[in-house]
Design a protein around this motif. Sequence first.
Motif, PDB file in Angstrom:
ATOM      1  N   HIS A 195       0.591 -17.421 -15.948  1.00 21.12           N
ATOM      2  CA  HIS A 195      -0.345 -17.651 -15.543  1.00 21.12           C
ATOM      3  C   HIS A 195      -0.438 -17.711 -14.429  1.00 21.12           C
ATOM      4  N   ASP A 196      -1.868 -17.310 -13.674  1.00 21.02           N
ATOM      5  CA  ASP A 196      -2.450 -17.925 -11.903  1.00 21.02           C
ATOM      6  C   ASP A 196      -3.936 -18.231 -12.240  1.00 21.02           C
ATOM      7  N   PHE A 197      -4.693 -18.310 -11.180  1.00 23.35           N
ATOM      8  CA  PHE A 197      -5.845 -18.934 -11.592  1.00 23.35           C
ATOM      9  C   PHE A 197      -7.068 -17.800 -10.285  1.00 23.35           C
ATOM     10  N   ALA A 198      -6.641 -16.909 -10.359  1.00 20.41           N
ATOM     11  CA  ALA A 198      -7.385 -15.914  -9.788  1.00 20.41           C
ATOM     12  C   ALA A 198      -7.589 -14.715 -10.639  1.00 20.41           C
ATOM     13  N   THR A 199      -8.270 -13.810 -10.274  1.00 21.53           N
ATOM     14  CA  THR A 199      -9.185 -12.974 -11.468  1.00 21.53           C
ATOM     15  C   THR A 199      -8.464 -11.337 -10.938  1.00 21.53           C
ATOM     16  N   ARG A 200      -8.560 -11.170  -9.224  1.00 19.98           N
ATOM     17  CA  ARG A 200      -7.557 -10.306  -9.355  1.00 19.98           C
ATOM     18  C   ARG A 200      -6.547  -9.253  -9.906  1.00 19.98           C
ATOM     19  N   ILE A 201      -6.980  -8.172 -10.337  1.00 24.43           N
ATOM     20  CA  ILE A 201      -5.476  -7.407 -11.143  1.00 24.43           C
ATOM     21  C   ILE A 201      -4.917  -6.730 -10.461  1.00 24.43           C
ATOM     22  N   PRO A 202      -2.942  -7.436 -10.063  1.00 26.31           N
ATOM     23  CA  PRO A 202      -2.191  -6.555  -9.066  1.00 26.31           C
ATOM     24  C   PRO A 202      -2.155  -5.517  -9.919  1.00 26.31           C
ATOM     25  N   GLU A 203      -1.537  -4.429  -8.820  1.00 24.10           N
ATOM     26  CA  GLU A 203      -1.160  -3.539  -9.339  1.00 24.10           C
ATOM     27  C   GLU A 203       0.313  -3.069  -8.207  1.00 24.10           C
ATOM     28  N   PRO A 204       1.363  -1.519  -8.377  1.00 24.20           N
ATOM     29  CA  PRO A 204       2.204  -1.534  -8.370  1.00 24.20           C
ATOM     30  C   PRO A 204       1.869  -0.409  -6.653  1.00 24.20           C
ATOM     31  N   ARG A 205       2.232  -1.225  -6.047  1.00 26.10           N
ATOM     32  CA  ARG A 205       2.376  -0.122  -4.707  1.00 26.10           C
ATOM     33  C   ARG A 205       2.739   0.586  -3.721  1.00 26.10           C
ATOM     34  N   ALA A 206       3.552   1.247  -3.480  1.00 26.38           N
ATOM     35  CA  ALA A 206       4.385   1.619  -2.664  1.00 26.38           C
ATOM     36  C   ALA A 206       4.859   0.930  -1.678  1.00 26.38           C
ATOM     37  N   PRO A 207       5.822  -0.277  -0.875  1.00 23.91           N
ATOM     38  CA  PRO A 207       6.323  -1.027  -0.101  1.00 23.91           C
ATOM     39  C   PRO A 207       6.370   0.169   1.177  1.00 23.91           C
ATOM     40  N   SER A 208       6.009  -0.509   2.472  1.00 21.11           N
ATOM     41  CA  SER A 208       6.811   0.287   3.758  1.00 21.11           C
ATOM     42  C   SER A 208       8.116  -0.134   4.169  1.00 21.11           C
ATOM     43  N   VAL A 209       8.835   1.250   4.267  1.00 20.63           N
ATOM     44  CA  VAL A 209      10.547   0.869   4.586  1.00 20.63           C
ATOM     45  C   VAL A 209      10.480  -0.165   5.095  1.00 20.63           C
ATOM     46  N   THR A 210       9.607  -0.742   6.598  1.00 19.58           N
ATOM     47  CA  THR A 210       9.226  -2.102   7.367  1.00 19.58           C
ATOM     48  C   THR A 210       9.388  -3.040   6.818  1.00 19.58           C
ATOM     49  N   GLY A 211       9.090  -3.264   5.677  1.00 20.92           N
ATOM     50  CA  GLY A 211       7.621  -4.148   4.613  1.00 20.92           C
ATOM     51  C   GLY A 211       8.121  -5.261   4.167  1.00 20.92           C
ATOM     52  N   ALA A 212       7.921  -6.280   4.479  1.00 16.36           N
ATOM     53  CA  ALA A 212       8.942  -7.495   3.889  1.00 16.36           C
ATOM     54  C   ALA A 212       8.149  -7.905   2.722  1.00 16.36           C
ATOM     55  N   SER A 213       6.899  -7.074   1.820  1.00 18.11           N
ATOM     56  CA  SER A 213       6.712  -7.188   0.755  1.00 18.11           C
ATOM     57  C   SER A 213       6.485  -6.142   0.358  1.00 18.11           C
ATOM     58  N   GLY A 214       5.548  -6.211  -1.217  1.00 16.44           N
ATOM     59  CA  GLY A 214       4.958  -5.641  -1.643  1.00 16.44           C
ATOM     60  C   GLY A 214       6.077  -4.435  -2.502  1.00 16.44           C
ATOM     61  N   ARG A 215       7.245  -4.990  -3.493  1.00 19.65           N
ATOM     62  CA  ARG A 215       8.354  -4.646  -4.328  1.00 19.65           C
ATOM     63  C   ARG A 215       8.067  -5.397  -5.032  1.00 19.65           C
ATOM     64  N   GLY A 216       7.485  -6.294  -5.375  1.00 23.97           N
ATOM     65  CA  GLY A 216       7.978  -7.358  -6.278  1.00 23.97           C
ATOM     66  C   GLY A 216       7.539  -6.889  -7.996  1.00 23.97           C
ATOM     67  N   LEU A 217       6.873  -6.474  -7.889  1.00 21.26           N
ATOM     68  CA  LEU A 217       5.659  -5.300  -9.491  1.00 21.26           C
ATOM     69  C   LEU A 217       6.412  -3.771  -9.552  1.00 21.26           C
ATOM     70  N   THR A 218       7.111  -2.963  -7.825  1.00 22.18           N
ATOM     71  CA  THR A 218       7.484  -1.780  -8.516  1.00 22.18           C
ATOM     72  C   THR A 218       9.037  -2.542  -8.888  1.00 22.18           C
ATOM     73  N   LEU A 219       9.397  -3.205  -8.995  1.00 18.98           N
ATOM     74  CA  LEU A 219      10.355  -4.536  -9.458  1.00 18.98           C
ATOM     75  C   LEU A 219      10.561  -4.186 -10.800  1.00 18.98           C
ATOM     76  N   VAL A 220       9.415  -4.968 -11.455  1.00 25.90           N
ATOM     77  CA  VAL A 220       9.382  -4.862 -12.888  1.00 25.90           C
ATOM     78  C   VAL A 220       9.385  -3.639 -13.226  1.00 25.90           C
TER      79      VAL A 220
END
Length: 136
Positions: free
Chosen positions: A84-109
Amino acid sequence: MVAVRPPRVWERKVRQADLKAVSEVRRELRELLGRWAPPDGRAPADPEVAVLLTSELITNALLHTEGGAVVTARVTDRLRVEVHDFATRIPEPRAPSVTGASGRGLTLVQALADDWGVRSEGVGKCVWFELGGGPA
C-alpha cells in the motif's frame, strides 16, 4: 471435519526513501515463509520468487511515490503480498529498454505471479500479487 488454519499475517511499514528497508523486508519475508508449513506439506510459494516480487513492489513504491509504504503478507495455502502506498497513479507494466536500469518490476510480477493487480483505495493504492496454487 477439516481443521482450518488461520492465516499467518505479517505487516511492515517502510518510511519514504528508506531503500535499506527493502533488504530487511526480504529477510523478514523469508523468515515468515520458512516458519509456515501448511497441513498438506506444500509450501504456499517459492520463497525466492516471493522475495523478488515483494522487493520489486516495495522498491517501486519507495522510488515513485511519497509517504512510504505498508507491506502486508498473508500465508494460508497461498501467499498474498500487498504493498500500500499513498499515490493515486496506477502503475502499468512497461517494456524496459535494453540498457535501462528500471522498468522491469511489474513485468516480473506479471510473468511470475499466479495472480496480481492494483486497486485504488481511499488514500493511495494497493499493488498485490499471489503465489501458490494458481489463481484464486
